[in-house]
Design an enzyme around this catalytic site. Structure first.
Site, PDB file in Angstrom:
ATOM      1  N   ASP A 132       4.905   6.075  -4.837  1.00  0.00           N
ATOM      2  CA  ASP A 132       4.669   4.663  -5.122  1.00  0.00           C
ATOM      3  C   ASP A 132       5.981   3.924  -5.375  1.00  0.00           C
ATOM      4  OD1 ASP A 132       2.567   2.607  -5.646  1.00  0.00           O
ATOM      5  OD2 ASP A 132       3.587   2.512  -7.581  1.00  0.00           O
ATOM      6  N   ASN A 183      -5.079   0.684   1.286  1.00  0.00           N
ATOM      7  CA  ASN A 183      -3.966   0.138   2.066  1.00  0.00           C
ATOM      8  C   ASN A 183      -4.414  -0.549   3.348  1.00  0.00           C
ATOM      9  OD1 ASN A 183      -1.633   2.836   1.248  1.00  0.00           O
ATOM     10  ND2 ASN A 183      -2.138   0.966   0.130  1.00  0.00           N
TER      11      ASN A 183
END
Length: 229
Positions: free
Chosen positions: A2, A61
């Site tokens: 991340d 996503n």
């Protein structure tokens, strides 16, 4: 993994620059993983892991902006093709498998590339690399339940456990989660992380170093592992 987008913003670049830097970091992790496993084939020490999963693209996503999403798809095609012909993969007999749902939402070239990588490494049994694409923890559990329903089997813990991505591929439950940037798991392997240890690194993913990797393994090696008991 991340922090790619925040890294790009910090250096004043497009988010895809951050993702490219993140992809380079993922390649380094593959090297570090193998580098610190002596006598790799058949090795089973928990501090020198035989199994590695990288979460490359989550089900959430898909909701990213179109240019970012399409750029990520193109980047994954290039990275996965490169992986298929990486000498370390073949030298250490790394079997590569992709996990995740909603594959119908990926472009054909990416699907064909993932199939190609899996086929090329299908006979390997030295190390096992899973790449999670289109993966969501809740989606995995729902998929497991739906599979049981379609088979007419009882929905219970034992049967659901047999339907997870890891179990279906002969991969043991997760021992250690390494997470950069944030202090949460974001639903990563909801079912197979019940007894997993957590290691958080206060860096963005593109900033990860070899020392960070070693410190994560060293931290894990010093813990009293009770497996939730």
């Amino acid at each position: 993994m991340d922090g790619n987008r925040r890294y790009a913003r910090q250096i004043g670049e497009h988010v895809l620059v951050g993702h490219a830097k993140g992809a380079a970091t993922a390649s380094k992790v593959l090297e570090w993983w193998i580098k610190y496993i002596p006598n790799t084939v058949g090795y089973s020490s928990p501090t020198q892991p035989k199994y590695l999963t990288c979460w490359a693209f989550s089900s959430e996503n898909f909701e990213r902006a179109e240019d970012e999403r399409e750029g990520l798809f193109a980047m994954m095609v290039a990275e996965f093709k490169s992986l298929a012909f990486t000498s370390l993969v073949h030298l250490f007999r790394v079997r590569v498998q992709f996990i995740g749902g909603e594959r119908h939402r990926f472009p054909l070239e990416l699907l064909e590339t993932m199939d190609m990588v899996e086929e090329i490494t299908s006979s390997y049994d030295g190390l096992f690399l899973q790449i999670a694409v289109g993966y969501g923890g809740r989606q995995e559990v729902v998929s497991a339940v739906q599979s049981l329903v379609s088979q007419g089997k009882e929905i219970n813990e034992e049967n659901i456990g047999k339907q997870t991505y890891c179990r279906q591929r002969g991969i043991p439950p997760v021992s250690l989660i390494i997470r950069t940037s944030e202090r949460r798991t974001s639903g990563f392997f909801l079912w197979d992380t019940q007894a997993a240890e957590l290691h958080f690194i206060n860096k963005l993913w593109p900033q990860l170093t070899e020392i960070d990797w070693l410190q994560a393994l060293e931290s894990f090696s010093r813990r009293e592992i009770r497996g939730g008991k």
